[in-house]
Write a protein that holds these residues in place. Structure first.
Motif, mmCIF file in Angstrom:
data_model
loop_
_atom_site.group_PDB
_atom_site.id
_atom_site.type_symbol
_atom_site.label_atom_id
_atom_site.label_comp_id
_atom_site.label_asym_id
_atom_site.label_seq_id
_atom_site.Cartn_x
_atom_site.Cartn_y
_atom_site.Cartn_z
ATOM 1 N N MET A 1 53.572 46.546 33.389
ATOM 2 C CA MET A 1 53.008 47.472 34.368
ATOM 3 C C MET A 1 52.446 46.715 35.575
ATOM 4 N N ILE A 2 51.813 45.548 35.298
ATOM 5 C CA ILE A 2 51.240 44.759 36.384
ATOM 6 C C ILE A 2 52.330 44.254 37.317
ATOM 7 N N ALA A 3 53.481 43.881 36.724
ATOM 8 C CA ALA A 3 54.559 43.317 37.529
ATOM 9 C C ALA A 3 55.419 44.387 38.200
ATOM 10 N N LEU A 4 55.152 45.676 37.926
ATOM 11 C CA LEU A 4 55.994 46.731 38.476
ATOM 12 C C LEU A 4 55.955 46.738 39.992
ATOM 13 N N GLY A 5 54.765 46.615 40.569
ATOM 14 C CA GLY A 5 54.651 46.607 42.026
ATOM 15 C C GLY A 5 55.411 45.461 42.650
ATOM 16 N N ILE A 6 55.371 44.286 42.006
ATOM 17 C CA ILE A 6 56.087 43.111 42.527
ATOM 18 C C ILE A 6 57.591 43.345 42.479
ATOM 19 N N LEU A 7 58.069 43.865 41.347
ATOM 20 C CA LEU A 7 59.511 44.118 41.209
ATOM 21 C C LEU A 7 59.987 45.169 42.212
ATOM 22 N N LEU A 8 59.193 46.208 42.410
ATOM 23 C CA LEU A 8 59.570 47.243 43.373
ATOM 24 C C LEU A 8 59.590 46.676 44.795
ATOM 25 N N THR A 9 58.607 45.850 45.129
ATOM 26 C CA THR A 9 58.547 45.272 46.475
ATOM 27 C C THR A 9 59.727 44.356 46.727
ATOM 28 N N ILE A 10 60.079 43.527 45.735
ATOM 29 C CA ILE A 10 61.237 42.635 45.889
ATOM 30 C C ILE A 10 62.519 43.443 46.024
ATOM 31 N N LEU B 1 51.836 38.243 44.906
ATOM 32 C CA LEU B 1 51.166 38.366 43.611
ATOM 33 C C LEU B 1 49.789 39.017 43.726
ATOM 34 N N PHE B 2 49.228 39.073 44.935
ATOM 35 C CA PHE B 2 47.901 39.656 45.127
ATOM 36 C C PHE B 2 47.942 41.159 45.396
ATOM 37 N N ILE B 3 49.127 41.704 45.683
ATOM 38 C CA ILE B 3 49.227 43.101 46.100
ATOM 39 C C ILE B 3 49.171 44.014 44.888
ATOM 40 N N PRO B 4 48.237 44.954 44.850
ATOM 41 C CA PRO B 4 48.176 45.903 43.732
ATOM 42 C C PRO B 4 49.224 46.996 43.882
ATOM 43 N N PHE B 5 49.397 47.762 42.824
ATOM 44 C CA PHE B 5 50.266 48.936 42.870
ATOM 45 C C PHE B 5 49.478 50.107 42.325
ATOM 46 N N GLY B 6 49.050 51.004 43.217
ATOM 47 C CA GLY B 6 48.208 52.110 42.806
ATOM 48 C C GLY B 6 46.897 51.595 42.224
ATOM 49 N N GLN B 7 46.602 51.994 40.989
ATOM 50 C CA GLN B 7 45.382 51.555 40.309
ATOM 51 C C GLN B 7 45.593 50.281 39.499
ATOM 52 N N THR B 8 46.798 49.720 39.546
ATOM 53 C CA THR B 8 47.101 48.501 38.795
ATOM 54 C C THR B 8 46.948 47.292 39.705
#
Length: 306
Positions: A1-10, A76-83
């Protein structure tokens, strides 16, 4: 879940340049390339070898890799929603800016390492523009930190309650400034035109004239990464914390698409600034961020109107 924002951004970064390109083509009355054409061009560059001038050193060869690595670390510092992001701590937005600055510094000295007058000229301009835009970023983040009483990206977004007109104003100012800061950091219109072929008026493109093959491919990738990075900062203003995961992903992707479309539309209708006007235009971003800072002071009762 933590890595979801990173994967979506990439994932978004791979098609971000394509969305910009097809938007510009359609608004110009042309069919334009496919949305994956910039990615296919990058893949083609990966298959080619890199050529290095005898005047360059290891600095020139390492600069593109370090530049891309700095953007990925900042991601790696960018959050995704509440994560929260993979890295999160108090004051992390300062480290975020520092990491990006290290990558930009290596790219600048890599351009100067070629010994080319044109690349040195472009490096000088890029260094100036990056220096002038930094106050806008820090004043904006200081404004939001003052409003939320937190200094990490995750806590700032988690405690940014848009329950008043003034707090919504700060969010709108934040979205606007992050979008324009992304244009400055990627040397796009109105301060630079990536399609120009006149070295005297180039900024970023003239810095990478001596790069080829693998190095040029990762520099093109870096442009998409950095756009999607700022797009993620913008999207976090819009993601409703109470929504389900699927809804949050939809809002994130929609915000990134609208950001890319907005850049394409801007570059279709906006003329490039005169070179001498660029510093003044960039400094106006700091002036706008000051409005947000004063607004935050009013909300938090640190600034009293008589």
């Amino acid at each position: 879940m933590i890595a979801l924002g990173i994967l979506l951004t990439i994932a978004v970064s791979l098609v971000f340049p394509g969305i910009i390109a097809i938007t510009k083509a359609r608004l110009g009355g042309r069919k334009g390339p496919g949305i994956f054409q910039p990615l296919l061009d990058i893949i083609r560059l990966f298959k080619k070898g890199s050529v290095y001038s005898h005047t360059t050193s290891i600095v020139f060869q390492a600069a593109p890799v370090i530049y891309v690595a700095s953007i990925l670390v900042a991601l790696l510092f960018i959050p995704f929603g509440q994560t929260q992001g993979l890295l999160s701590f108090e004051g992390d937005f300062v480290f975020f800016a520092s990491v990006l600055a290290i990558g930009k510094f290596l790219l600048i000295i890599g351009a100067m390492d070629t010994g080319s007058g044109f690349e040195g000229m472009g490096a000088n301009r890029e260094a100036l523009y990056s220096m002038l835009v930094e106050p806008a970023f820090f004043i904006l983040m200081g404004s939001i930190a003052l409003l939320t009483k937190h200094t990490s990206f995750h806590d700032i977004y988690a405690h940014l309650y848009l329950n008043s007109y003034l707090s919504r104003l700060i969010a709108i100012v934040g979205i606007y400034l992050f979008g324009l800061i992304a244009l400055v950091e990627n040397s796009r219109l109105p301060i630079d035109d990536p399609a120009t072929h006149l070295e005297l008026t180039m900024v970023h493109e003239v810095m990478i004239l001596d790069n080829s093959g693998f190095d040029m491919a990762i520099l093109h990738l870096a442009s998409g990464f950095k756009f999607a990075l700022y797009g993620a900062l913008i999207a976090n203003f819009m993601i409703p914390s109470e929504w389900a995961l699927g809804g949050q992903i939809f809002v994130f992707l929609l915000a990134q698409f609208l950001f890319a479309f907005g850049i394409g539309a801007l570059e279709s209708f906006r003329a490039r600034n005169k070179m001498a006007k660029n510093p003044q235009w960039i400094l106006t971003l700091s002036a706008i961020s000051l409005i947000g800072f004063l607004t935050a002071m009013i909300i938090t009762h640190n600034f009293i109107l008589n």
